[in-house]
Design an enzyme around this catalytic site. Structure first.
Site, mmCIF file in Angstrom:
data_model
loop_
_atom_site.group_PDB
_atom_site.id
_atom_site.type_symbol
_atom_site.label_atom_id
_atom_site.label_comp_id
_atom_site.label_asym_id
_atom_site.label_seq_id
_atom_site.Cartn_x
_atom_site.Cartn_y
_atom_site.Cartn_z
ATOM 1 N N HIS A 107 0.887 -1.168 0.074
ATOM 2 C CA HIS A 107 0.046 0.114 -0.022
ATOM 3 C C HIS A 107 0.888 1.254 -0.123
ATOM 4 O O HIS A 107 0.544 2.224 -0.732
ATOM 5 C CB HIS A 107 -0.851 0.027 1.150
ATOM 6 C CG HIS A 107 -1.960 -1.093 1.216
ATOM 7 N ND1 HIS A 107 -2.143 -1.690 2.542
ATOM 8 C CD2 HIS A 107 -2.752 -1.477 0.612
ATOM 9 C CE1 HIS A 107 -3.210 -2.533 2.127
ATOM 10 N NE2 HIS A 107 -3.450 -2.404 1.132
ATOM 11 N N LYS A 119 -18.477 -5.386 8.874
ATOM 12 C CA LYS A 119 -17.323 -6.158 8.745
ATOM 13 C C LYS A 119 -16.384 -5.647 10.113
ATOM 14 O O LYS A 119 -15.900 -4.711 9.948
ATOM 15 C CB LYS A 119 -16.656 -5.918 7.644
ATOM 16 C CG LYS A 119 -15.772 -7.025 7.053
ATOM 17 C CD LYS A 119 -15.354 -6.923 5.752
ATOM 18 C CE LYS A 119 -13.828 -7.495 5.434
ATOM 19 N NZ LYS A 119 -13.321 -6.926 4.064
ATOM 20 N N ARG A 165 -2.062 -6.201 -8.337
ATOM 21 C CA ARG A 165 -0.962 -7.206 -8.096
ATOM 22 C C ARG A 165 -0.906 -7.956 -9.290
ATOM 23 O O ARG A 165 0.058 -8.721 -9.447
ATOM 24 C CB ARG A 165 -1.218 -7.998 -6.669
ATOM 25 C CG ARG A 165 -0.774 -7.115 -5.522
ATOM 26 C CD ARG A 165 -1.641 -7.804 -4.341
ATOM 27 N NE ARG A 165 -2.978 -7.788 -4.422
ATOM 28 C CZ ARG A 165 -3.700 -7.888 -3.464
ATOM 29 N NH1 ARG A 165 -3.208 -7.987 -2.103
ATOM 30 N NH2 ARG A 165 -5.007 -7.975 -3.416
ATOM 31 N N SER A 223 -3.254 -7.699 2.928
ATOM 32 C CA SER A 223 -3.469 -7.560 4.313
ATOM 33 C C SER A 223 -3.985 -8.939 5.109
ATOM 34 O O SER A 223 -3.594 -9.381 6.099
ATOM 35 C CB SER A 223 -4.685 -6.567 4.609
ATOM 36 O OG SER A 223 -3.937 -5.362 4.236
HETATM 37 O O1 PNS Z 1 -8.947 -2.735 0.379
HETATM 38 P P1 PNS Z 1 -10.212 -3.382 -0.271
HETATM 39 O O2 PNS Z 1 -11.369 -3.777 0.902
HETATM 40 O O3 PNS Z 1 -9.935 -4.160 -1.462
HETATM 41 O O4 PNS Z 1 -11.033 -1.977 -0.799
HETATM 42 C C1 PNS Z 1 -12.318 -2.053 -1.681
HETATM 43 C C2 PNS Z 1 -12.897 -0.650 -1.730
HETATM 44 C C3 PNS Z 1 -13.046 0.096 -0.399
HETATM 45 C C4 PNS Z 1 -12.019 0.296 -2.610
HETATM 46 C C5 PNS Z 1 -13.975 -0.844 -2.341
HETATM 47 O O5 PNS Z 1 -15.042 -1.767 -1.679
HETATM 48 C C6 PNS Z 1 -15.167 0.435 -2.373
HETATM 49 O O6 PNS Z 1 -14.768 1.164 -3.168
HETATM 50 N N1 PNS Z 1 -16.194 0.483 -1.468
HETATM 51 C C7 PNS Z 1 -17.094 1.820 -1.249
HETATM 52 C C8 PNS Z 1 -18.468 1.190 -1.798
HETATM 53 C C9 PNS Z 1 -18.488 1.409 -3.311
HETATM 54 O O7 PNS Z 1 -18.588 2.502 -3.970
HETATM 55 N N2 PNS Z 1 -19.104 0.304 -3.971
HETATM 56 C C10 PNS Z 1 -19.342 0.238 -5.461
HETATM 57 C C11 PNS Z 1 -17.963 -0.025 -6.163
HETATM 58 S S1 PNS Z 1 -18.108 -0.078 -7.699
#
Ligand code: PNS
Length: 161
Positions: A17, A41, A90, A127
């Site tokens: 990150h 969560k 990745r 993570s």
């Molecule tokens: O570290 P992560 O858990 O892979 O991050 C995922 C994240 C936070 C980037 C994604 O879940 C997100 O953008 N969530 C916010 C809700 C949202 O906008 N959802 C629609 C995505 S198209």
């Protein structure tokens, strides 16, 4: 002023990150590292703890700010004048999921996503894997900034190490 966001759970932030934050910081005037608040969560670290760790590890970059958000990422971007989402990739398994989100986000509000290939030495770091290895007493020092490593080690009971 160019503004980008690096969104994620960051439970905990890894060196992978941090590499993406540093590279984004060189490309944009202001980069916000935004932690998703997901009430459904429970993480290893609370949101305030993640924010504190992120502030500590990004302190060398004055144009990086730390925040949290809930709800849709595109709405958070619109409210803050953020035009670009920056994500690390990745490999192909990340790509499948990330391309869908990028296309959905762009179709919702026009916000674009910039994918940065993860540095090869971090390509296998996540993570969740770091948490799993640490929970069994494995050495995760190569994958975490020192302040995060100390926090992770403090969550593992001495008898479990
Ligand atoms: O570290 P992560 O858990 O892979 O991050 C995922 C994240 C936070 C980037 C994604 O879940 C997100 O953008 N969530 C916010 C809700 C949202 O906008 N959802 C629609 C995505 S198209």
């Amino acid at each position: 002023m160019t503004r980008a966001v690096c969104p994620g759970s960051f439970d905990p932030p890894t060196l992978g990150h941090l590499d993406i934050f540093a590279r984004a910081s060189a490309m944009f005037d202001e980069v916000t590292v935004a932690v998703l608040v997901n009430p459904g969560k429970n993480g290893l670290f609370s949101i305030p703890d993640r924010l504190e760790l992120l502030r500590a590890v990004t302190s060398p970059w004055p144009n990086i700010r730390i925040d949290s958000f809930s709800g849709l990422l595109v709405e958070y971007c619109a409210a803050g004048g953020i035009t670009t989402i920056v994500k690390g990739l990745r490999g192909v398994s990340d790509f499948d999921y990330e391309i869908q989100m990028a296309q959905m986000n762009r179709s919702l509000t026009g916000v674009d996503t910039l994918f940065l290939p993860t540095a090869p030495q971090h390509a296998f770091v996540s993570s969740s894997l770091v948490k799993q290895v640490a929970s069994y007493g494995g050495d995760v020092s190569a994958f975490l900034p020192p302040v995060v490593l100390a926090a992770v080690q403090a969550t593992v009971a001495p008898r479990d190490r």
